[in-house]
Design an enzyme around this catalytic site. Structure first.
Site, PDB file in Angstrom:
ATOM      1  N   HIS A  89       1.492   4.361  -2.932  1.00 28.18           N
ATOM      2  CA  HIS A  89       1.457   5.838  -2.926  1.00 28.18           C
ATOM      3  C   HIS A  89       2.723   6.395  -3.830  1.00 28.18           C
ATOM      4  CE1 HIS A  89      -1.886   6.554  -0.385  1.00 28.18           C
ATOM      5  NE2 HIS A  89      -1.532   5.898   0.678  1.00 28.18           N
TER       6      HIS A  89
ATOM      7  N   HIS B  20       0.815  -1.261  -0.024  1.00 27.15           N
ATOM      8  CA  HIS B  20       0.021   0.160   0.076  1.00 27.15           C
ATOM      9  C   HIS B  20       0.751   1.108   0.066  1.00 27.15           C
ATOM     10  CE1 HIS B  20      -3.369   2.530   1.369  1.00 27.15           C
ATOM     11  NE2 HIS B  20      -2.638   3.179   1.679  1.00 27.15           N
ATOM     12  N   GLU B  21       1.794   1.389   0.987  1.00 24.57           N
ATOM     13  CA  GLU B  21       2.801   2.549   0.891  1.00 24.57           C
ATOM     14  C   GLU B  21       3.366   2.541  -0.239  1.00 24.57           C
ATOM     15  OE1 GLU B  21       2.172   4.684   3.128  1.00 24.57           O
ATOM     16  OE2 GLU B  21       0.942   3.514   4.424  1.00 24.57           O
TER      17      GLU B  21
ATOM     18  N   GLU C 273      -5.884   6.592  -1.235  1.00 24.27           N
ATOM     19  CA  GLU C 273      -5.843   5.454  -0.620  1.00 24.27           C
ATOM     20  C   GLU C 273      -6.502   4.211  -1.263  1.00 24.27           C
ATOM     21  OE1 GLU C 273      -4.666   5.072   2.601  1.00 24.27           O
ATOM     22  OE2 GLU C 273      -3.613   7.328   1.863  1.00 24.27           O
TER      23      GLU C 273
END
Length: 274
Positions: A140, A136-137, A199
């Protein structure tokens, strides 16, 4: 042409000429601030953060953060190379650090600078949970969300200046009311939904990356269920409309729907799950 129209015209022109297509999302995204300016600043801020905080070295947990981070990075490279974007990561400088903190959090700065707080490890529990977080990070950074947020903030400032120009001949009270309304509308109607969409994009990309890296994407749902339980116990989950993140229930439902596609993408690279 009055001042207000000039500001508005410049705003439209800046948006029209400052968009870039992202390979992971397929969308044309705001790029008012170039990565040539963002990345050096991000790298400097990352180094400063590490100098000012307690970085954990040599432990099993620290080595796991680096190992899983490298697997996620390798998965991103495989996907990019397979889709004709071999040079996309040429300016990235990957780094993965575990930092001693009770905070349940992790983040990735533009250009691949990653921090995982030790406070999230009881919730990640294992490599698959960590892969969910890191996927997920990292996503970004891959989707240039930092660049987009900076660009959106710049547009918000330009819009604010335009409103001030348009209200120049109004009373101070009228100007204050209008500026307060502008701030609320752009925050709740623009900036927060914009952040929540980021997100959701990071969840989708991250799910695919963890699958390509060999981690069953179904584990992402298990991780977020644990996060939801933690939020309920701590009482720190804000209402979704006022948050930069989707609610846990929204996120979990979306992830469940995305799992089959993530598995299909992984299968293209010879990775299958029972």
């Amino acid at each position: 042409m009055n001042n207000y129209k000039i500001v508005f015209s410049l705003l439209l022109l800046s948006v029209a000429i400052s968009c870039a297509k992202n390979p992971f999302t397929g969308k044309n995204t705001l790029a008012l601030v170039p990565n040539s300016e963002i990345l050096p600043s991000a790298f400097q801020q990352y180094s400063q953060f590490l100098n000012e905080n307690k970085v954990i070295f040599g432990t099993i947990e620290a080595k796991s953060v680096e190992l899983v981070g490298i697997k996620i990075k390798d998965a991103a490279e495989k996907w990019l190379n397979a889709n004709g974007y071999e040079d996309y990561l040429k300016d990235y400088q990957w780094e993965y650090k575990l930092v001693n903190s009770k905070e349940v959090n992790a983040w990735c700065m533009p250009g691949g600078k990653i921090v995982v707080y030790s406070g999230i490890l009881p919730i990640t529990k294992d490599e698959a949970g960590l892969a969910t977080v890191l996927g997920h990070e990292v996503s970004h950074a891959l989707a240039n969300h930092g660049q987009q947020r900076m660009s959106a903030g710049l547009l918000q400032e330009i819009g604010s200046a335009g409103v001030k120009v348009a209200l120049d001949n109004k009373t101070a009270q009228t100007q204050q009311i209008a500026m307060t309304a502008y701030g609320a509308v752009t925050q709740y109607g623009g900036m927060l939904p914009f952040s929540r969409s980021h997100e959701s994009e990071a969840d989708k990309i991250g799910l695919t990356l963890m699958a390509i890296a060999g981690y069953n994407p179904e584990n992402a749902v298990v991780f977020w269920e644990r996060m939801s339980t933690n939020s309920a116990v701590s009482g720190k989950a804000p209402p979704e409309f006022s948050s930069t993140h989707p609610s846990d229930a929204t996120r979990i439902a979306a992830l469940k729907a995305l799992i089959p596609q993530a598995k299909l993408e992984a299968a293209k690279f010879g990775v299958t799950f029972k």
